[in-house]
Design a protein around this motif. Structure first.
Motif, PDB file in Angstrom:
ATOM      1  N   GLU A 180      46.522  51.357  42.742  1.00 42.17           N
ATOM      2  CA  GLU A 180      47.428  49.874  43.359  1.00 42.17           C
ATOM      3  C   GLU A 180      47.674  48.705  42.944  1.00 42.17           C
ATOM      4  O   GLU A 180      47.824  47.945  42.907  1.00 42.17           O
ATOM      5  CB  GLU A 180      46.771  50.120  44.522  1.00 42.17           C
ATOM      6  N   LEU A 181      46.426  48.466  42.344  1.00 40.84           N
ATOM      7  CA  LEU A 181      45.891  47.188  41.510  1.00 40.84           C
ATOM      8  C   LEU A 181      46.670  47.201  39.979  1.00 40.84           C
ATOM      9  O   LEU A 181      47.542  46.002  39.985  1.00 40.84           O
ATOM     10  CB  LEU A 181      44.498  46.935  41.617  1.00 40.84           C
ATOM     11  N   ILE A 182      47.214  48.497  39.451  1.00 41.21           N
ATOM     12  CA  ILE A 182      47.511  48.497  38.175  1.00 41.21           C
ATOM     13  C   ILE A 182      49.358  47.746  38.888  1.00 41.21           C
ATOM     14  O   ILE A 182      49.977  47.063  38.225  1.00 41.21           O
ATOM     15  CB  ILE A 182      47.189  49.795  37.661  1.00 41.21           C
ATOM     16  N   ARG A 183      49.801  48.825  40.133  1.00 41.20           N
ATOM     17  CA  ARG A 183      50.905  48.827  40.573  1.00 41.20           C
ATOM     18  C   ARG A 183      51.510  47.571  40.866  1.00 41.20           C
ATOM     19  O   ARG A 183      52.234  46.906  39.867  1.00 41.20           O
ATOM     20  CB  ARG A 183      50.899  49.689  41.093  1.00 41.20           C
ATOM     21  N   ARG A 184      50.638  46.750  41.628  1.00 39.76           N
ATOM     22  CA  ARG A 184      50.999  45.547  41.542  1.00 39.76           C
ATOM     23  C   ARG A 184      50.560  44.460  40.905  1.00 39.76           C
ATOM     24  O   ARG A 184      51.802  43.817  40.437  1.00 39.76           O
ATOM     25  CB  ARG A 184      50.293  44.997  43.345  1.00 39.76           C
ATOM     26  N   SER A 185      50.132  44.381  40.150  1.00 42.48           N
ATOM     27  CA  SER A 185      49.095  43.915  38.574  1.00 42.48           C
ATOM     28  C   SER A 185      50.805  43.633  37.583  1.00 42.48           C
ATOM     29  O   SER A 185      51.023  42.332  37.311  1.00 42.48           O
ATOM     30  CB  SER A 185      48.290  43.701  37.826  1.00 42.48           C
ATOM     31  N   ALA A 186      51.259  45.089  37.174  1.00 45.08           N
ATOM     32  CA  ALA A 186      52.167  44.683  36.086  1.00 45.08           C
ATOM     33  C   ALA A 186      53.359  44.715  36.755  1.00 45.08           C
ATOM     34  O   ALA A 186      54.568  43.686  35.977  1.00 45.08           O
ATOM     35  CB  ALA A 186      52.546  46.939  35.605  1.00 45.08           C
ATOM     36  N   ALA A 187      53.448  45.246  37.917  1.00 42.63           N
ATOM     37  CA  ALA A 187      55.158  44.115  38.821  1.00 42.63           C
ATOM     38  C   ALA A 187      55.150  42.847  38.709  1.00 42.63           C
ATOM     39  O   ALA A 187      56.213  42.122  38.149  1.00 42.63           O
ATOM     40  CB  ALA A 187      55.177  44.726  40.130  1.00 42.63           C
ATOM     41  N   GLU A 188      53.956  42.213  38.713  1.00 42.12           N
ATOM     42  CA  GLU A 188      53.360  40.536  38.248  1.00 42.12           C
ATOM     43  C   GLU A 188      53.496  40.412  37.441  1.00 42.12           C
ATOM     44  O   GLU A 188      53.895  38.857  37.324  1.00 42.12           O
ATOM     45  CB  GLU A 188      51.792  40.331  39.273  1.00 42.12           C
TER      46      GLU A 188
ATOM     47  N   ASP B 246      42.240  41.104  49.171  1.00 39.55           N
ATOM     48  CA  ASP B 246      42.979  40.539  49.278  1.00 39.55           C
ATOM     49  C   ASP B 246      43.867  40.929  48.565  1.00 39.55           C
ATOM     50  O   ASP B 246      43.811  39.969  47.692  1.00 39.55           O
ATOM     51  CB  ASP B 246      42.123  39.215  49.583  1.00 39.55           C
ATOM     52  N   TRP B 247      45.155  41.023  48.650  1.00 39.43           N
ATOM     53  CA  TRP B 247      46.429  41.359  47.105  1.00 39.43           C
ATOM     54  C   TRP B 247      46.622  39.706  46.555  1.00 39.43           C
ATOM     55  O   TRP B 247      46.652  39.422  45.448  1.00 39.43           O
ATOM     56  CB  TRP B 247      47.371  41.731  47.448  1.00 39.43           C
ATOM     57  N   ASP B 248      46.913  38.764  47.618  1.00 42.53           N
ATOM     58  CA  ASP B 248      47.483  37.779  47.756  1.00 42.53           C
ATOM     59  C   ASP B 248      46.142  37.200  46.940  1.00 42.53           C
ATOM     60  O   ASP B 248      46.992  36.157  45.860  1.00 42.53           O
ATOM     61  CB  ASP B 248      47.501  36.839  49.468  1.00 42.53           C
ATOM     62  N   ALA B 249      45.500  36.680  47.063  1.00 46.09           N
ATOM     63  CA  ALA B 249      44.465  35.983  46.393  1.00 46.09           C
ATOM     64  C   ALA B 249      44.019  36.945  44.897  1.00 46.09           C
ATOM     65  O   ALA B 249      44.385  35.976  43.811  1.00 46.09           O
ATOM     66  CB  ALA B 249      43.035  35.861  47.400  1.00 46.09           C
ATOM     67  N   THR B 250      44.191  38.165  44.876  1.00 45.84           N
ATOM     68  CA  THR B 250      44.051  38.638  43.536  1.00 45.84           C
ATOM     69  C   THR B 250      44.604  38.431  42.879  1.00 45.84           C
ATOM     70  O   THR B 250      45.103  38.215  41.416  1.00 45.84           O
ATOM     71  CB  THR B 250      43.523  40.456  43.921  1.00 45.84           C
ATOM     72  N   LEU B 251      46.177  38.181  43.113  1.00 49.57           N
ATOM     73  CA  LEU B 251      47.583  38.528  42.473  1.00 49.57           C
ATOM     74  C   LEU B 251      47.713  36.678  41.816  1.00 49.57           C
ATOM     75  O   LEU B 251      47.540  36.410  40.393  1.00 49.57           O
ATOM     76  CB  LEU B 251      48.970  38.808  43.176  1.00 49.57           C
ATOM     77  N   ALA B 252      47.351  36.075  42.881  1.00 49.66           N
ATOM     78  CA  ALA B 252      47.343  34.245  42.324  1.00 49.66           C
ATOM     79  C   ALA B 252      46.155  34.055  41.392  1.00 49.66           C
ATOM     80  O   ALA B 252      46.802  33.161  40.388  1.00 49.66           O
ATOM     81  CB  ALA B 252      46.987  33.522  43.940  1.00 49.66           C
ATOM     82  N   PHE B 253      45.031  35.120  41.308  1.00 47.98           N
ATOM     83  CA  PHE B 253      43.926  34.521  40.368  1.00 47.98           C
ATOM     84  C   PHE B 253      44.457  34.954  38.996  1.00 47.98           C
ATOM     85  O   PHE B 253      44.546  34.410  38.148  1.00 47.98           O
ATOM     86  CB  PHE B 253      42.763  35.016  40.550  1.00 47.98           C
ATOM     87  N   ARG B 254      45.807  35.978  38.559  1.00 49.98           N
ATOM     88  CA  ARG B 254      46.274  36.607  37.428  1.00 49.98           C
ATOM     89  C   ARG B 254      47.386  35.774  37.453  1.00 49.98           C
ATOM     90  O   ARG B 254      47.753  35.595  36.477  1.00 49.98           O
ATOM     91  CB  ARG B 254      46.778  37.964  37.989  1.00 49.98           C
ATOM     92  N   ARG B 255      47.725  34.887  38.016  1.00 53.08           N
ATOM     93  CA  ARG B 255      48.550  33.675  37.709  1.00 53.08           C
ATOM     94  C   ARG B 255      48.021  33.239  37.530  1.00 53.08           C
ATOM     95  O   ARG B 255      48.756  32.471  36.538  1.00 53.08           O
ATOM     96  CB  ARG B 255      49.998  33.546  38.741  1.00 53.08           C
ATOM     97  N   HIS B 256      46.907  32.935  37.651  1.00 54.65           N
ATOM     98  CA  HIS B 256      45.850  31.393  37.262  1.00 54.65           C
ATOM     99  C   HIS B 256      46.267  31.603  35.263  1.00 54.65           C
ATOM    100  O   HIS B 256      46.125  30.721  34.780  1.00 54.65           O
ATOM    101  CB  HIS B 256      45.401  30.990  38.141  1.00 54.65           C
ATOM    102  N   LEU B 257      45.728  32.985  35.539  1.00 53.23           N
ATOM    103  CA  LEU B 257      45.249  33.020  33.857  1.00 53.23           C
ATOM    104  C   LEU B 257      46.323  32.956  33.132  1.00 53.23           C
ATOM    105  O   LEU B 257      46.428  33.160  32.082  1.00 53.23           O
ATOM    106  CB  LEU B 257      44.655  34.719  33.863  1.00 53.23           C
ATOM    107  N   TRP B 258      47.365  33.625  33.219  1.00 57.86           N
ATOM    108  CA  TRP B 258      49.087  34.456  32.364  1.00 57.86           C
ATOM    109  C   TRP B 258      48.993  32.191  32.487  1.00 57.86           C
ATOM    110  O   TRP B 258      49.401  32.182  31.366  1.00 57.86           O
ATOM    111  CB  TRP B 258      50.196  34.782  33.390  1.00 57.86           C
ATOM    112  N   ALA B 259      49.155  32.013  33.241  1.00 57.85           N
ATOM    113  CA  ALA B 259      49.349  30.650  33.129  1.00 57.85           C
ATOM    114  C   ALA B 259      49.041  29.551  31.878  1.00 57.85           C
ATOM    115  O   ALA B 259      49.829  28.172  31.193  1.00 57.85           O
ATOM    116  CB  ALA B 259      49.048  29.300  34.720  1.00 57.85           C
TER     117      ALA B 259
END
Length: 383
Positions: free
Chosen positions: A96-104, A58-71
């Motif tokens: 794919e995870l690396i590409r998406r998270s690095a872009a985020e 679930d890419w949306d939820a996965t990236l949302a959790f990373r935004r939580h940590l960065w915040a």
């Protein structure tokens, strides 16, 4: 509010959850320590896949959790052991995870490092292992992230002695475009890494590890040590060349290692910071002001939870991490890639809930209680 939790011998005991979470607030990055949380991935619960099929994320939820940590000012260590590399997430999914998270990370200004390993192959010659590493290193660097050179199962199986590690790592470090983090992951996290660095024992392995670092000045930003031996990490830390950071990966002794002593301290790259993120961030900000006692007062009580999550078999700690993310409301379900939600028992989950609740980790304690009761009911606990 009360809840009945399983205790010793199949009995049930009454637990009274806390009603208010620990007060935490978002904030900027830290000034005294560099701190990365190794983050988990969120599975897609609606994907019709088997445990041994490629991961459905679930890419949306996965990236949302990373935004939580960065915040909260934390960096993210991406596509590492916590993200189930080699335990549900294959190289295609990790890429794919690396590409998406690095872009985020670039979009929101978050700090990120990403794991580069050899998990697109299961074995091979040293040349094939080097090529596998090169492919992953190139992808990480092309994404704009800093690389963590992860320990390789293939290299552990193929290498005949320290000289093979010196050759492979030397080749990679010479061509790295920017300084990397070297990762020493102990066999308690991955039994396939037993005997890493090609040495007969841990003292000899430490010597080989440090030889690689010393031979490539300017190419090693730091070393990430996950051995669960505080004394060994401290000794290694004191032998590092000037300017090379030690990132603790010790989920048993992290408060004392991060606090440090008169001769130095460790930075952090830890899986336990996935559930502890906001609390840990608040603690590190005390270090930023020089208040070590306040840092220890906040972080020392978390060790009981961490030791519980990382108890043997240690490699299954990811199950507890995702379980707590579900209770905390960071995802809508408790499923994992590879079906790893089955890797821990109900008593284990119950104790993890109790310890995390006691620390005030759940932003909504009532939601956590309701979800814990749902899990209990699925296991047949209805009273």
């Amino acid at each position: 509010m009360t809840i009945r939790l399983p205790g010793a011998g199949g009995t049930l005991r009454t637990y009274e959850p806390r009603t208010e979470p620990l007060a935490v607030a978002p904030g900027t990055s830290f000034t005294s320590r560099t701190v990365f949380a190794a983050a988990h991935v969120v599975a897609d619960p609606f994907a019709d896949v088997s445990p041994d099929a490629p991961a459905a994320v679930d890419w949306d939820a996965t990236l949302a959790f990373r935004r939580h940590l960065w915040a909260h000012g934390l960096g993210v260590a991406e596509a590492m052991d916590t993200a189930q590399r080699g335990m549900g997430l294959d190289w295609t999914g990790a890429a794919e995870l690396i590409r998406r998270s690095a872009a985020e990370a670039k979009a929101v200004g978050g700090r990120i490092v990403c794991g580069a390993g050899t998990d697109q192959i299961t074995g091979g010659t040293l040349a094939e292992i080097r090529a596998a590493y090169e492919e992953q290193l190139a992808l990480v660097e092309d994404s704009g992230a800093q690389a963590v050179l992860m320990a390789s199962r293939a290299l552990a199986a193929t290498a005949t002695g320290p000289e093979d590690y010196l050759e492979v790592y030397g080749h990679l470090l010479r061509q790295a475009a920017r300084p990397v983090v070297l990762h020493w992951l102990g066999p308690m996290f991955d039994p396939a890494l037993t005997g890493y660095w090609g040495a007969a024992g841990p003292d000899e392995a430490t010597d080989v590890f440090l030889e690689i670092v010393a031979a490539h000045p300017g190419k090693v930003d730091g070393v990430k040590v996950s051995l669960l031996e505080a004394r060994r990490e401290i000794d290694l830390r004191r032998r590092l060349p000037r300017g090379v950071r030690c990132y603790t990966g010790d989920d048993f002794h992290y408060p004392e290692l991060i606090a440090g002593d008169a001769q130095g301290f460790s930075h952090a790259l830890l899986g336990v910071l996935d559930p502890l993120g906001p609390l840990a961030a608040r603690a590190v900000r005390h270090l930023d002001t020089g208040d070590t006692a306040a840092f220890r007062a906040l972080l020392d009580p978390t060790v009981a939870l961490s030791r519980h999550l990382f108890q043997a078999p240690t490699r299954f700690y990811k199950t507890g991490v995702v379980f707590l993310a579900w209770l905390a409301g960071h995802q809508a379900h408790f499923t994992m890639v590879g079906g790893l939600q089955s890797a821990r028992s109900l008593p284990h989950f119950a104790r993890a809930y109790e310890l995390a609740d006691g620390l005030g980790l759940f932003p909504d304690p009532k939601l956590a209680e309701d979800r814990m009761k749902t899990l209990l009911a699925l296991y047949g606990v209805t009273r």
